[in-house]
Design an enzyme around this catalytic site. Sequence first.
Site, PDB file in Angstrom:
ATOM      1  N   GLU A 150       0.885  -1.168   0.000  1.00  0.00           N
ATOM      2  CA  GLU A 150       0.000   0.000   0.000  1.00  0.00           C
ATOM      3  C   GLU A 150       0.915   1.208   0.000  1.00  0.00           C
ATOM      4  O   GLU A 150       1.218   1.791   1.035  1.00  0.00           O
ATOM      5  CB  GLU A 150      -0.944  -0.005   1.201  1.00  0.00           C
ATOM      6  CG  GLU A 150      -2.143   0.914   1.017  1.00  0.00           C
ATOM      7  CD  GLU A 150      -1.828   2.392   1.210  1.00  0.00           C
ATOM      8  OE1 GLU A 150      -1.279   3.025   0.262  1.00  0.00           O
ATOM      9  OE2 GLU A 150      -2.100   2.896   2.294  1.00  0.00           O
ATOM     10  N   GLU A 156       4.008   8.479  -5.574  1.00  0.00           N
ATOM     11  CA  GLU A 156       5.082   8.151  -4.640  1.00  0.00           C
ATOM     12  C   GLU A 156       6.081   7.187  -5.287  1.00  0.00           C
ATOM     13  O   GLU A 156       6.663   6.337  -4.633  1.00  0.00           O
ATOM     14  CB  GLU A 156       4.495   7.561  -3.357  1.00  0.00           C
ATOM     15  CG  GLU A 156       3.621   8.554  -2.600  1.00  0.00           C
ATOM     16  CD  GLU A 156       3.078   7.981  -1.294  1.00  0.00           C
ATOM     17  OE1 GLU A 156       3.452   6.851  -0.933  1.00  0.00           O
ATOM     18  OE2 GLU A 156       2.281   8.681  -0.647  1.00  0.00           O
TER      19      GLU A 156
END
Length: 298
Positions: free
Chosen positions: A108, A117
Site C-alpha cells: 500500500e 510516490e
Amino acid sequence: MTRKQLQVFDDHYDMLADGVRMRSYAEAIRRTIRPGDRVVDLGAGLGVLGFMALKAGAAHVYAIEKTDSIDLARKVAAANGLSDRVTFFHGNSKDFSLDEPADVLLSETLGSFGLEENTLDFTLDARRRLLRPDGRMLPRAMRVFLAPVSHDPGRVAFWRDVQGLDLSPAVEELAGRMATADITVEDVLAGAQVYAQLDLRSHTETTLSNTLRFPIQRAGTLHGVAGWFHVSLCDGVVLKTGPDSPKTHWRQAFFPLREPIDVVPGDVFEATLTLGPKDDRSDDTVVRLDHRCTQLPP
C-alpha cells in the site's frame, strides 16, 4: 518524540483509522492469502498489513520499510507473538533480495493520485525480482482519473502579493506540484476521464503521459485538475477515492493552473499530464501539467 516522528505517527494514524482502506485490505487479504504463503510487504510502515497476512494463514512475511517506522513495527510484531514469522528489512526495497521468490507481493504505497510516490518503479522492480512468475499481487490493477474542477484553495493567488512583494515566480514551482484537496461532486466541471489503466501484473513503464480533452459541462472558474483512483485489490474488492465515493484519508489529488479560466458549457479544456520518477531510488515524482482551453466567443 521529534516533530518528524510525530508527523509520521499522525500519518500512520490517518491510514489505520481509515475504515474504507482497512476494511478493503482486510477483505482482499482474506481472499488472496493461502496457507503457507511467503509474502513480501512492500513499504510495510508499521507492518499491519503484513501481520494481517500472517493472521490469514501466511507462513512468513518479509517486511520492507525505508523509514524508522520499522522499529515500531518490530515492537508490534513482538507484542503480538509474530516476530518469529517476520523478517524485517530497513532500507530501499531495491537493495533487498530473496533466495527464492515469494508467493504474494502485498503493498500500500498509494498517494492521493495513486502513482505519485514512485509507486510504479518500486512495485515493478519488486514484482520482477521478488515475486514468483505465477505469484499474486495485492493490489493488482488500478484506474486513475482526471477531471477539471472549480476549486480555489487560494495557494496560487497568495504568491501574487506578499507584503507588497511579487513572489509570482513561486507559482511556477507550485504549478509543478500536486496538492491534496477535498474535491466535491459540485466542483467538477466536466465528466471525469481515465488517465491511466494499469494491470500491475504486466505493466512495464514507470513514466506515464496522456492528453485528455474535456467538454465543459458546467459554467464556473476552472482552477485546476483533480485526480483520484480506483484500485483493484483482488477479485471483487475495489477501493475507490473519487469525489462521489466514501471519504478516505487520501482525499483527492489537485494540480493547480497558473491562472484560473472562466469556462462555460461548449468550451473544451485539454490537459496533458506527465508523471515520472525523480530518480530510480526516490519516492519523489516529477509532475508536468500542460493545458489549453478552446472557448466559445463571448
